[in-house]
Scaffold this active site. Structure first.
Site, PDB file in Angstrom:
ATOM      1  N   GLU A  28      59.185  68.759 100.814  1.00  0.00           N
ATOM      2  CA  GLU A  28      60.247  69.895 100.496  1.00  0.00           C
ATOM      3  C   GLU A  28      60.150  70.588 101.771  1.00  0.00           C
ATOM      4  O   GLU A  28      59.244  71.494 101.939  1.00  0.00           O
ATOM      5  CB  GLU A  28      59.711  70.498  98.929  1.00  0.00           C
ATOM      6  CG  GLU A  28      60.826  71.530  98.705  1.00  0.00           C
ATOM      7  CD  GLU A  28      60.358  72.959  99.244  1.00  0.00           C
ATOM      8  OE1 GLU A  28      60.964  73.615 100.083  1.00  0.00           O
ATOM      9  OE2 GLU A  28      59.427  73.552  98.765  1.00  0.00           O
TER      10      GLU A  28
ATOM     11  N   CYS B 160      61.881  78.938 101.053  1.00  0.00           N
ATOM     12  CA  CYS B 160      62.737  77.947 101.481  1.00  0.00           C
ATOM     13  C   CYS B 160      63.977  77.774 100.835  1.00  0.00           C
ATOM     14  O   CYS B 160      64.820  77.062 101.538  1.00  0.00           O
ATOM     15  CB  CYS B 160      61.989  76.571 101.151  1.00  0.00           C
ATOM     16  SG  CYS B 160      61.317  76.530  99.501  1.00  0.00           S
TER      17      CYS B 160
END
Length: 675
Positions: A257, A296
């Site tokens: 990720e 993120c």
């Protein structure tokens, strides 16, 4: 005195003596901790996880592991305040740390609950669906999932030292896999404090969790095909890890990720004065400033209709210009510093790249926003020609930075967002069905999650940047191609799917689930008279038959009010391609079936609480008879010790032994302790 961070290896805390690196406070630059992983025996850590932690976890059922998670979440919840105090030096405000600390605890609670509710009280998971592999039915196939026998290596980013650790830990422990976790150095002192609490609790078995403060050294060299690496961080580091010889050679599972150019899209209908316009501005500001934009999932590209570009910039400018930036420990502070001076320098360098294609309309990269530390005021850019631009779609400034991009129509908006090459999340702000349809399904292949915001859900929406335990967190392409969370999907990453082939009897015995074709012994005592412990999978009731008359059908129609023509009008029913004439109601068949198999007297069967997978397979006409076969399909321990769930296979036959209906009946049966 500056803290020397320790690693937790082989159930012992180990302090380094050489190779120490300083960790500076984001607020004022003072050294708050030092760390090094030199001297750690990574091969021994991996061996300890495999030989001690893994067997201990795999001896437990899913339910027992879920109970460990719940106990751990309760323990940490009572001791979280020191984590808040410590995390201030990362630059995070208390609101930021609410996401990190309480968000992490909430994820553990969520997995504890799902493990109890959605997984069996077994050490393996049986997937739904039986494959018939032979004409006679004596050879079938099923799929089971069992825990990998290796170790899960979790490598986390600096921005969420608690949530990042816990959101990976929870599904791994629930699956039965031990963990070696390595936080990013910049905020490792918070992660260390969290792991010390976990270790002090004594809740997890020995070897279930180990912690590395500092470099991962040669840890990856010792991994095999039974291991897994889950990584959160930059594309550059992800590529190095994914291409590590041991990972590629041994086909080590790799879940990534990583950074992405997430977008928020304002629909053409969302003009100034509409709720959606105001919600859009509020969300963009929140995403630019929460954790100082170091998320993120933060919004990096702001897609707006060309006609609304100036309105959006003006609204954002007003909100951003009055933002209170400063010491995150102060209650009035809205945004704290970036995690480090190095991070601020990197963000400034990325802004310089972006300004080759976009102009700054709000903020000044040279403005620290507050004296000392790693402060940086929010910077908003505008790209005049996004169709020809490249850097605004590929360069991420991991801080309080975003770019306004104008589009001419929804199709162009989709095309511009897609140029980000895959993202974790996009959000769409519209109250128009057609606009939502065009944007959502145009963006879906390029995103792991899409949030659709309008006036109807805004009050309870968790927002653009909030990954949730029940939904997938991850994204394709640039975002890493991996998935985390997603409820029980997150547990599956740590399990091996295996196809089992054999006879129904053998596979039923192995899976503790009755499969069609397996033996159906008929006990002397009706199963409803037997408590949960006494019931055996496969035990069956074969009922007598009951004839269904036209009078039954008409009475049921009159009593329930269901006078659908297929039950009451012979000619109309015959004209229907599914019926030979008037037929019995499906729910009449279910009611009569219950009357055939139920034992009416009080006993250990406590309640019927539902049906699953109901199908009506063949119509029943007046004059037909039905009988029932009721079989114990599966047993699952419930949350309370007084009872357990029993799932029954119910098959209803007609006089020609054809199946007319089939379903699973769910009941609760008493356990001896309740007697």
């Amino acid at each position: 005195m500056t803290a020397i961070l320790q690693s937790y290896a082989e159930d012992r805390w180990t302090a380094p003596t050489e190779g120490l690196a300083d960790i500076a406070s984001a607020i004022d630059g003072r050294v708050v901790a030092r760390l090094s992983s030199r001297g750690l025996d990574f091969a021994a850590m991996v061996r300890h996880a495999r030989e001690v932690g893994g067997p201990a976890l795999r001896r437990l059922t899913f339910h027992q592991r879920a109970d460990l998670l719940k106990a751990l979440a309760l323990y940490l919840s009572e001791r979280k305040e020191p984590l808040y105090a410590l995390a201030a030096d990362t630059g995070a405000t208390r609101r930021d740390n609410l996401i990190d600390i309480d968000g992490g605890l909430g994820t553990i609670f969520a997995y504890a609950s799902r493990g109890r509710r959605e997984l069996p009280s077994e050490r393996f998971l049986l997937e739904d669906g039986v494959e018939r592999l032979s004409k006679g039915g004596s050879f079938i196939g099923v799929h089971v999932l069992t825990p990998l026998t290796g170790v899960a290596v979790h490598i986390n980013a600096f921005n969420f030292p608690c949530w990042g650790l816990l959101e990976k830990l929870a599904p791994a422990i629930l699956a039965g896999m031990p963990v070696i976790t390595k936080p990013a150095s910049a905020t490792a002192y918070v992660a260390e404090a969290l792991v010390k609490l976990i270790a002090d609790s004594g809740i997890l078995p020995a070897g279930a969790l180990q912690f590395v403060a500092g470099s991962a050294g040669d840890l990856l060299d010792h991994l095999t095909g039974q291991d897994l690496v889950a990584f959160t961080g930059s594309i550059e580091t992800s590529e190095k890890l994914r291409n590590h010889p041991a990972i590629s050679r041994n086909a080590v599972r790799f879940v990534a990720e990583r950074d992405s150019l997430n977008a928020a899209v304002l629909g053409p209908d969302a003009t100034p004065g509409t709720p959606e316009f105001d919600l859009f501005v509020k969300e963009v500001v929140r995403e630019m400033t929460a954790k100082a934009g170091q998320k993120c999932t933060a919004i990096r590209r702001i897609l707006v209709p060309r006609a609304l570009e100036n309105d959006v910039i003006a609204a954002l400018s007003q909100k951003l210009s009055g933002l209170a930036i400063g010491d995150p420990r102060q209650e009035s502070t809205r945004m704290g510093p970036l995690v480090s001076i190095a991070q601020r320098d990197d963000v400034r360098a990325r802004i310089a790249e972006l300004t080759t294609e976009a102009e700054i309309v709000v903020g000044d990269p040279a403005n620290d926003g507050a004296p000392g530390g790693a402060f940086l005021a929010p910077v908003l850019l505008r790209c005049a020609d996004p169709a020809r631009a490249r850097k605004v779609h590929v360069v991420e400034a991991f801080g309080p930075v975003a770019t306004v991009i104008a589009y001419d129509d929804p199709d162009q908006a989709v095309e511009l967002v897609r140029r980000g090459e895959g993202s974790l999340v996009a959000s769409v702000f519209t109250h128009d069905d057609a606009v939502a349809d065009a944007l959502v399904f145009g963006l879906a292949p390029f995103h792991g999650r899409i949030l659709v915001v309008d006036r109807d859900c805004a009050g309870e929406s968790t927002g653009h940047g909030s990954p949730l335990p029940g939904l997938v967190h991850g994204g394709p392409g640039r975002a890493g191609g991996g998935e985390e969370l997603g409820g029980i999907r997150g547990v599956h990453h740590y399990l091996q799917r295996t196809a089992l082939q054999g006879s129904p009897a053998r596979l039923s015995a192995l899976t503790r689930t009755w499969l069609q074709g397996a033996p159906t012994p008929v006990p002397a005592t009706h199963p409803f008279r037997r408590n949960y412990e006494e019931l055996a999978v496969g035990e069956t009731v074969e009922t007598a038959a009951r004839t269904i008359t036209l009078a039954d059908i008409e009475h049921f129609a009159d009593f329930t009010g269901d006078a659908f023509y297929a039950h009451m009008d012979e000619e109309a029913a015959k004209a229907n391609p599914f019926f030979p004439g008037r037929v019995a109601h499906g729910y009449l068949i279910l009611s009569f079936a219950a009357g055939l198999f139920v034992d009416p007297a009080p006993g250990p069967l406590l309640a019927n609480y539902g049906l699953d997978s109901l199908r009506f397979l063949k119509p029943v006409s007046p004059g037909d008879s039905i009988r029932v076969r009721l079989t114990v399909k599966r047993k699952t321990a419930a949350r309370m010790p007084e009872y357990g769930e029993v799932r029954w296979d119910v098959e209803v036959f007609n006089q020609a032994d054809e199946t007319v209906a089939r379903y699973d009946l769910l009941t609760m049966s008493a356990r001896p302790s309740a007697a």
